[in-house]
Design an enzyme around this catalytic site. Sequence first.
Site, PDB file in Angstrom:
ATOM      1  N   SER A 132      -0.277   6.235   3.344  1.00 57.11           N
ATOM      2  CA  SER A 132       0.101   7.233   4.348  1.00 57.11           C
ATOM      3  C   SER A 132       1.267   8.098   3.889  1.00 57.11           C
ATOM      4  CB  SER A 132       0.469   6.545   5.658  1.00 57.11           C
ATOM      5  OG  SER A 132      -0.643   5.890   6.217  1.00 57.11           O
TER       6      SER A 132
ATOM      7  N   SER B  88       4.455  -1.188   4.373  1.00 58.56           N
ATOM      8  CA  SER B  88       5.008  -2.480   4.805  1.00 58.56           C
ATOM      9  C   SER B  88       5.490  -3.287   3.603  1.00 58.56           C
ATOM     10  CB  SER B  88       3.952  -3.277   5.569  1.00 58.56           C
ATOM     11  OG  SER B  88       3.563  -2.600   6.735  1.00 58.56           O
TER      12      SER B  88
ATOM     13  N   GLU C 172      -7.687   5.941  17.623  1.00 55.20           N
ATOM     14  CA  GLU C 172      -8.534   7.130  17.723  1.00 55.20           C
ATOM     15  C   GLU C 172      -9.478   7.231  16.524  1.00 55.20           C
ATOM     16  OE1 GLU C 172      -5.239   7.356  20.370  1.00 55.20           O
ATOM     17  OE2 GLU C 172      -5.263   7.067  18.196  1.00 55.20           O
TER      18      GLU C 172
ATOM     19  N   GLU D  10      -8.937  -4.236   5.212  1.00 52.52           N
ATOM     20  CA  GLU D  10      -7.887  -4.293   6.225  1.00 52.52           C
ATOM     21  C   GLU D  10      -8.468  -4.422   7.621  1.00 52.52           C
ATOM     22  OE1 GLU D  10      -3.735  -1.990   7.285  1.00 52.52           O
ATOM     23  OE2 GLU D  10      -5.264  -0.913   6.175  1.00 52.52           O
TER      24      GLU D  10
ATOM     25  N   GLN E 229       0.842  -1.190   0.000  1.00 53.40           N
ATOM     26  CA  GLN E 229       0.000   0.000   0.000  1.00 53.40           C
ATOM     27  C   GLN E 229       0.880   1.243   0.000  1.00 53.40           C
ATOM     28  OE1 GLN E 229      -2.469  -1.805   3.437  1.00 53.40           O
ATOM     29  NE2 GLN E 229      -3.658  -0.050   2.762  1.00 53.40           N
TER      30      GLN E 229
ATOM     31  N   SER F 229      -5.586   4.519  13.111  1.00 52.56           N
ATOM     32  CA  SER F 229      -5.244   4.504  14.523  1.00 52.56           C
ATOM     33  C   SER F 229      -6.457   4.174  15.390  1.00 52.56           C
ATOM     34  CB  SER F 229      -4.674   5.873  14.935  1.00 52.56           C
ATOM     35  OG  SER F 229      -5.689   6.865  14.850  1.00 52.56           O
TER      36      SER F 229
END
Length: 415
Positions: free
Chosen positions: A148, A180, A385, A263, A145, A383
Site C-alpha cells: 500500500s 505491519s 468495499e 491473506e 509486505q 477494504s
Amino acid sequence: MTAHDIAVGATPTADELDEFAAEARAWLSGHLARRDGPNPSVAVFSDLSFERERALLTRIQQWLRTKFDAGYGALTWPADQGGAGLSPLYEEAFADVEREFAHPGQHELTSVGTALIAPTVQHFGTPEQRRLVRPLLRGDELACQLFSEPGAGSDLAGLATKAVRDGAGWVVNGRKVWSSGAQFADWGELIARTDPELPKHRGLTAFLLPMDTPGVEVRPLRQMSGGSSFCEVFLDDVRIPDSLRLGAVGEGWSVALTTLGFERGFSGANAELGGGYAQLLEDARKLGRTGDHDVRRMLAAVWVAEKVAALSVQRGREARLAGDEPGAMGSLRKLAWTQRMKLVSESAAVLLGPRLVADAGDGTFRWIEHYLGAPGYRIAGGSDEIQRTIIAERLLGLPPEPRADRGVAWKDIPR
C-alpha cells in the site's frame, strides 16, 4: 501418531485425527502450561513499547522454531521445505489443540511471513530465492509486505513507487504505508512500477527487499489503539539486484494477487484474535448481566456468528481436499470475519456500558483494545468495499463497475 508417522498426502479418518491430536496434546504438555479458561487477551493490535514488542516477537520466533523442529510447524508444506506434506485437516487439528495451552501468542509480522510471503516465494521464487522459505517458516527470518501507498491504498494497482532498471539491478524510489511490523522485518515483499507506459495492472514488478538495504527508512505510525505496529517505509535510491526480482518483469500484479489471496484465505483463521463469545460470556457472568435481555441477544448473535464461521472453515477445508482453489470465497470469508469482529465490539459496548471507556479496575476495560483495533482489519488485506466488489463480480456474476482507466497507460491516468 506424530507428524513424521503419517503417510504424505493421505486424507485422514476421524480416528486418525483424534490420535494425532492426542499425540500433539502430549507434546504440547511437555512445552507449555495448559490454559485455565479462555484467552484473557481481546486485543486486535498490541499496545506495546518497541522493547516489549521486540521481546514478544522473540518469544514467538522461539516457539515457531520449537514447533518447526518437532515437525509441527509446517504440517502442510512439502518435505523438501521442512514440512510434513500432510492434509490441512492435520494443521487445523493441531491449531485446535494448541489453543488449549498458553503459547506466546501471535504478531502480524510472523503471520505475514509464514502464511503469506513464504508461500508466495515458494510459488514464484527462483531456486535460490526459495532458500528463504524455510527460515521464514521457522521464524529465523521475518518479512513484511510493502504494498500500500498513501496515494494508492485500496487501488493497489495504482501505486507510484518506481523501480528503474540500472545495469544488473534496479533503483527504487517511493513510499509505502501500513506495513505491519516493518521496523522489525528482515525482508520486504515489494511491488513497484517498472513501466509507466503500460496500463496500471501490467506495469508492475515484485521484488524481495532486504530491509537493511541503504536508502530504506522505516517510521512507525502511532495507531488509535495505542500501538505502533503499522509503519511508513521510505525508499530513496534503493538498489536491488535483479536476482531478487520475484517473478517476471511486469508480473507484479499476479504476485500481489497471490499474496492477497493467501491473506484473505488466512483472515479469521486464528479464532483467538480479538476474543469473542467465551470472553464476553465470562465478563457477563462477572458483572451479573447474563439475565439482561440486550446482553443475551448480543451474546446469542456472537455465538451464531462463530458457529457460522466454523461451518465456513469446514466448507473451505472440504473444497481444498477436493482440489478447489479458494478464489473469491476468500473475500467472502474475510468480509464475514471483519463483520464478526464488529459484532464483538458492539456486544462489548452493550455489555460494559461506561466501563468500555473508563477503567473500573475489574479487568473489563481491556475490551477498549478490541473496540479501537477491530476497524483496522476492515481495511487490511483489502477494504470491506473491495471485498464486496470482488464478491459481486466474481461470485454473483454482476456486471463489473465502470473503470475509466481500463487500458489507459498509467502515466496518462489523472491523479
